[in-house]
Design a protein around this motif. Structure first.
Motif, PDB file in Angstrom:
ATOM      1  N   ARG A  93       0.910  -1.203   0.034  1.00 10.29           N
ATOM      2  CA  ARG A  93       0.014   0.017  -0.139  1.00 10.29           C
ATOM      3  C   ARG A  93       0.941   1.736  -0.076  1.00 10.29           C
ATOM      4  O   ARG A  93       0.710   2.301  -0.788  1.00 10.29           O
ATOM      5  CB  ARG A  93      -0.940  -0.266   1.087  1.00 10.29           C
ATOM      6  CG  ARG A  93      -1.957   1.098   0.978  1.00 10.29           C
ATOM      7  CD  ARG A  93      -2.964   0.849   2.083  1.00 10.29           C
ATOM      8  NE  ARG A  93      -4.133   1.764   2.752  1.00 10.29           N
ATOM      9  CZ  ARG A  93      -4.853   2.206   2.212  1.00 10.29           C
ATOM     10  NH1 ARG A  93      -5.581   1.083   1.162  1.00 10.29           N
ATOM     11  NH2 ARG A  93      -5.938   3.236   2.251  1.00 10.29           N
ATOM     12  N   ILE A  94       2.111   1.495   1.134  1.00 12.85           N
ATOM     13  CA  ILE A  94       2.740   2.174   1.086  1.00 12.85           C
ATOM     14  C   ILE A  94       3.608   2.051  -0.674  1.00 12.85           C
ATOM     15  O   ILE A  94       3.550   3.908  -0.944  1.00 12.85           O
ATOM     16  CB  ILE A  94       3.951   2.243   1.912  1.00 12.85           C
ATOM     17  CG1 ILE A  94       2.869   2.404   3.496  1.00 12.85           C
ATOM     18  CG2 ILE A  94       5.241   3.558   1.366  1.00 12.85           C
ATOM     19  CD1 ILE A  94       3.878   1.920   4.413  1.00 12.85           C
ATOM     20  N   PRO A 118       6.568  -0.829   8.610  1.00 16.84           N
ATOM     21  CA  PRO A 118       5.676  -1.253   7.008  1.00 16.84           C
ATOM     22  C   PRO A 118       7.014  -0.070   6.605  1.00 16.84           C
ATOM     23  O   PRO A 118       7.716   0.453   5.416  1.00 16.84           O
ATOM     24  CB  PRO A 118       4.412  -1.106   7.220  1.00 16.84           C
ATOM     25  CG  PRO A 118       4.208  -1.648   8.204  1.00 16.84           C
ATOM     26  CD  PRO A 118       5.599  -1.844   9.639  1.00 16.84           C
ATOM     27  N   VAL A 119       6.794   1.371   7.385  1.00 17.02           N
ATOM     28  CA  VAL A 119       7.597   2.730   6.980  1.00 17.02           C
ATOM     29  C   VAL A 119       9.159   2.511   6.700  1.00 17.02           C
ATOM     30  O   VAL A 119       9.567   2.674   5.451  1.00 17.02           O
ATOM     31  CB  VAL A 119       7.784   3.691   8.222  1.00 17.02           C
ATOM     32  CG1 VAL A 119       8.425   5.123   7.426  1.00 17.02           C
ATOM     33  CG2 VAL A 119       6.563   3.680   7.863  1.00 17.02           C
ATOM     34  N   LEU A 152      14.244   6.753  -5.414  1.00 14.72           N
ATOM     35  CA  LEU A 152      13.988   7.899  -5.025  1.00 14.72           C
ATOM     36  C   LEU A 152      13.784   8.587  -5.632  1.00 14.72           C
ATOM     37  O   LEU A 152      12.558   9.386  -5.597  1.00 14.72           O
ATOM     38  CB  LEU A 152      15.163   8.539  -4.422  1.00 14.72           C
ATOM     39  CG  LEU A 152      14.638  10.030  -3.505  1.00 14.72           C
ATOM     40  CD1 LEU A 152      13.339   9.875  -2.152  1.00 14.72           C
ATOM     41  CD2 LEU A 152      16.048  10.423  -3.098  1.00 14.72           C
ATOM     42  N   GLY A 153      14.298   8.976  -7.600  1.00  9.89           N
ATOM     43  CA  GLY A 153      13.915   9.916  -7.997  1.00  9.89           C
ATOM     44  C   GLY A 153      12.718   9.078  -9.083  1.00  9.89           C
ATOM     45  O   GLY A 153      12.312  10.411  -9.939  1.00  9.89           O
ATOM     46  N   LEU A 154      12.041   7.827  -8.669  1.00  9.41           N
ATOM     47  CA  LEU A 154      10.889   8.034  -9.781  1.00  9.41           C
ATOM     48  C   LEU A 154       9.825   7.983  -8.389  1.00  9.41           C
ATOM     49  O   LEU A 154       8.500   7.922  -9.242  1.00  9.41           O
ATOM     50  CB  LEU A 154      11.168   5.887  -9.941  1.00  9.41           C
ATOM     51  CG  LEU A 154      11.893   5.866 -10.747  1.00  9.41           C
ATOM     52  CD1 LEU A 154      11.935   3.972 -11.080  1.00  9.41           C
ATOM     53  CD2 LEU A 154      12.034   7.347 -12.008  1.00  9.41           C
ATOM     54  N   VAL A 155       9.488   8.375  -7.673  1.00  6.15           N
ATOM     55  CA  VAL A 155       8.986   8.497  -6.738  1.00  6.15           C
ATOM     56  C   VAL A 155       8.024   9.664  -7.154  1.00  6.15           C
ATOM     57  O   VAL A 155       8.290  10.593  -6.938  1.00  6.15           O
ATOM     58  CB  VAL A 155       8.818   9.064  -4.859  1.00  6.15           C
ATOM     59  CG1 VAL A 155       8.287   9.863  -4.519  1.00  6.15           C
ATOM     60  CG2 VAL A 155      10.085   7.701  -4.914  1.00  6.15           C
ATOM     61  N   ARG A 156       6.728   9.254  -7.780  1.00  5.73           N
ATOM     62  CA  ARG A 156       5.123   9.864  -7.965  1.00  5.73           C
ATOM     63  C   ARG A 156       4.121   9.844  -6.696  1.00  5.73           C
ATOM     64  O   ARG A 156       2.740   9.038  -7.433  1.00  5.73           O
ATOM     65  CB  ARG A 156       4.947   9.640  -9.126  1.00  5.73           C
ATOM     66  CG  ARG A 156       6.325   9.900  -9.835  1.00  5.73           C
ATOM     67  CD  ARG A 156       6.435  11.129 -10.082  1.00  5.73           C
ATOM     68  NE  ARG A 156       7.894  11.398 -11.661  1.00  5.73           N
ATOM     69  CZ  ARG A 156       8.621  11.004 -11.041  1.00  5.73           C
ATOM     70  NH1 ARG A 156       9.123  10.769  -9.706  1.00  5.73           N
ATOM     71  NH2 ARG A 156       9.726  11.547 -12.448  1.00  5.73           N
ATOM     72  N   PRO A 157       4.192  10.683  -5.976  1.00  2.00           N
ATOM     73  CA  PRO A 157       3.373   9.643  -4.817  1.00  2.00           C
ATOM     74  C   PRO A 157       1.457  10.970  -5.476  1.00  2.00           C
ATOM     75  O   PRO A 157       1.933  11.592  -5.461  1.00  2.00           O
ATOM     76  CB  PRO A 157       3.352  11.187  -3.340  1.00  2.00           C
ATOM     77  CG  PRO A 157       4.657  11.275  -3.680  1.00  2.00           C
ATOM     78  CD  PRO A 157       5.032  11.623  -5.086  1.00  2.00           C
ATOM     79  N   SER A 165       1.333  12.554   4.947  1.00  2.00           N
ATOM     80  CA  SER A 165       1.963  12.547   6.272  1.00  2.00           C
ATOM     81  C   SER A 165       3.229  11.511   6.308  1.00  2.00           C
ATOM     82  O   SER A 165       4.196  11.313   7.007  1.00  2.00           O
ATOM     83  CB  SER A 165       1.627  12.862   7.332  1.00  2.00           C
ATOM     84  OG  SER A 165       1.188  14.243   7.745  1.00  2.00           O
ATOM     85  N   LEU A 166       2.182  10.372   5.849  1.00  2.00           N
ATOM     86  CA  LEU A 166       2.608   8.965   5.780  1.00  2.00           C
ATOM     87  C   LEU A 166       4.153   9.080   4.693  1.00  2.00           C
ATOM     88  O   LEU A 166       5.460   8.379   5.176  1.00  2.00           O
ATOM     89  CB  LEU A 166       1.948   8.128   5.342  1.00  2.00           C
ATOM     90  CG  LEU A 166       2.749   6.967   5.455  1.00  2.00           C
ATOM     91  CD1 LEU A 166       3.245   6.432   6.573  1.00  2.00           C
ATOM     92  CD2 LEU A 166       1.359   6.099   4.989  1.00  2.00           C
ATOM     93  N   VAL A 167       4.123   9.673   3.624  1.00  6.36           N
ATOM     94  CA  VAL A 167       4.754  10.004   1.844  1.00  6.36           C
ATOM     95  C   VAL A 167       5.879  11.177   2.951  1.00  6.36           C
ATOM     96  O   VAL A 167       7.112  10.229   2.892  1.00  6.36           O
ATOM     97  CB  VAL A 167       4.409  11.167   1.148  1.00  6.36           C
ATOM     98  CG1 VAL A 167       5.344  10.854  -0.127  1.00  6.36           C
ATOM     99  CG2 VAL A 167       3.199  10.154   1.031  1.00  6.36           C
ATOM    100  N   PHE A 168       6.085  11.793   3.688  1.00  5.53           N
ATOM    101  CA  PHE A 168       6.853  12.772   4.255  1.00  5.53           C
ATOM    102  C   PHE A 168       7.780  12.171   4.929  1.00  5.53           C
ATOM    103  O   PHE A 168       9.018  11.627   5.059  1.00  5.53           O
ATOM    104  CB  PHE A 168       6.717  14.264   4.450  1.00  5.53           C
ATOM    105  CG  PHE A 168       7.494  14.301   5.349  1.00  5.53           C
ATOM    106  CD1 PHE A 168       8.225  15.506   4.623  1.00  5.53           C
ATOM    107  CD2 PHE A 168       7.544  14.777   6.545  1.00  5.53           C
ATOM    108  CE1 PHE A 168       9.333  16.476   5.029  1.00  5.53           C
ATOM    109  CE2 PHE A 168       8.573  15.447   6.973  1.00  5.53           C
ATOM    110  CZ  PHE A 168       9.376  16.444   6.406  1.00  5.53           C
ATOM    111  N   GLN A 169       7.019  10.803   6.221  1.00  3.01           N
ATOM    112  CA  GLN A 169       7.626   9.771   6.815  1.00  3.01           C
ATOM    113  C   GLN A 169       8.852   9.097   6.276  1.00  3.01           C
ATOM    114  O   GLN A 169       9.836   8.819   6.585  1.00  3.01           O
ATOM    115  CB  GLN A 169       6.578   9.553   7.462  1.00  3.01           C
ATOM    116  CG  GLN A 169       7.207   8.324   8.338  1.00  3.01           C
ATOM    117  CD  GLN A 169       5.893   8.024   9.532  1.00  3.01           C
ATOM    118  OE1 GLN A 169       4.756   8.377   8.929  1.00  3.01           O
ATOM    119  NE2 GLN A 169       6.255   6.799  10.742  1.00  3.01           N
TER     120      GLN A 169
END
Length: 249
Positions: A109-110, A164-165, A178-183, A238-242
């Motif tokens: 899910r994350i 999970p985090v 990291l460069g492929l993250v698209r929240p 907040s979860l994305v930022f965490q």
């Protein structure tokens, strides 16, 4: 009985007993086994390995061990080009897709929240996981290290962390994502891509109080689930930022 000297590097040591980690050790064998068989006999799944050097030369999994060989085994390289050597996986993963086992529901899910293509079914059997990984070229994420020794697998990763985090951070770091993250670009329920829709086209699906003040909506192109920036959005952000901020919990 013949002998070869082995050394495993970086996180491959996680699979070894403490006395063999980060150091050379002797492996005794009969006949001339394939180096792949020797590596897995020592406890390391072949899908975690990206480079094998025998006496300083890169070799394939099929290489036959000989008495006196010196073997160095390295993990996957995602951020380093080793193309001149005998790379053991098909190609670098610039557009990664995953399939997660039943123990990694929250991780799946994350990763979807971060924009990654992840297949997950809560009742998926090992056979389906392996077949999906092979058929669709997906990286199998699992907490079962023995599953990664399945002979048909070419891509897989044993998730070390428990929370999970931390698992999400581990996968991002391991595959240089990291460069492929698209929240907020994929559906949390099925992993399908999200696309903007006109409010008037989905008005019957929007709670009246929400429709009164919100104009922007997105819908999953796969399962049709509708999303908007409601009260849950702040928690997910907040979860994305965490996840993307090491040291924060």
């Amino acid at each position: 009985m013949s002998e070869a000297t082995f050394r495993f590097y970086a996180e491959l040591n996680d699979f070894l007993p403490p006395g063999r980690r980060g150091r050379e050790f002797t492996y005794r064998f009969l006949g001339s086994p394939a180096v792949k068989d020797a590596i897995e006999a020592l406890g390391v799944p072949h899908v975690e390995v990206d480079l094998i050097l025998v006496n300083g030369e890169s070799v394939p999994f099929s290489f036959r061990l000989r008495d006196g060989d010196r073997v160095a085994v390295y993990p996957m390289f995602e951020s380093l080009d080793i193309s001149p050597l005998t790379r053991l996986r098909p190609c670098p993963l610039r557009h990664p897709a995953f399939v997660a086992d039943v123990h990694l529901r929250k991780l799946a899910r994350i990763l979807r929240l971060l924009g990654f293509d992840v297949e997950f079914y809560p009742d998926a059997e090992d056979r389906w996981l392996v077949e999906t990984s092979v058929r669709e070229g997906r990286i199998l994420l699992t907490r079962d290290r023995h599953l990664l020794k399945h002979g048909a697998l070419t891509r897989g990763y044993w998730v070390r962390a428990d929370r999970p985090v931390e698992q999400a951070r581990e996968v991002i770091r391991r595959f240089d994502l990291l460069g492929l993250v698209r929240p907020f670009s994929r559906c949390l329920e099925c992993g399908g891509r999200l696309a903007q829709v006109k409010k008037e086209d989905v008005i019957e699906r929007i709670p009246p109080r929400t429709a009164a003040w919100l104009e922007e909506y997105v819908m999953c192109q796969r399962c049709g689930k509708l999303y908007w920036r409601g009260t849950h959005y702040g928690r997910l952000r907040s979860l994305v930022f965490q996840v993307l901020s090491p040291g924060r919990e």
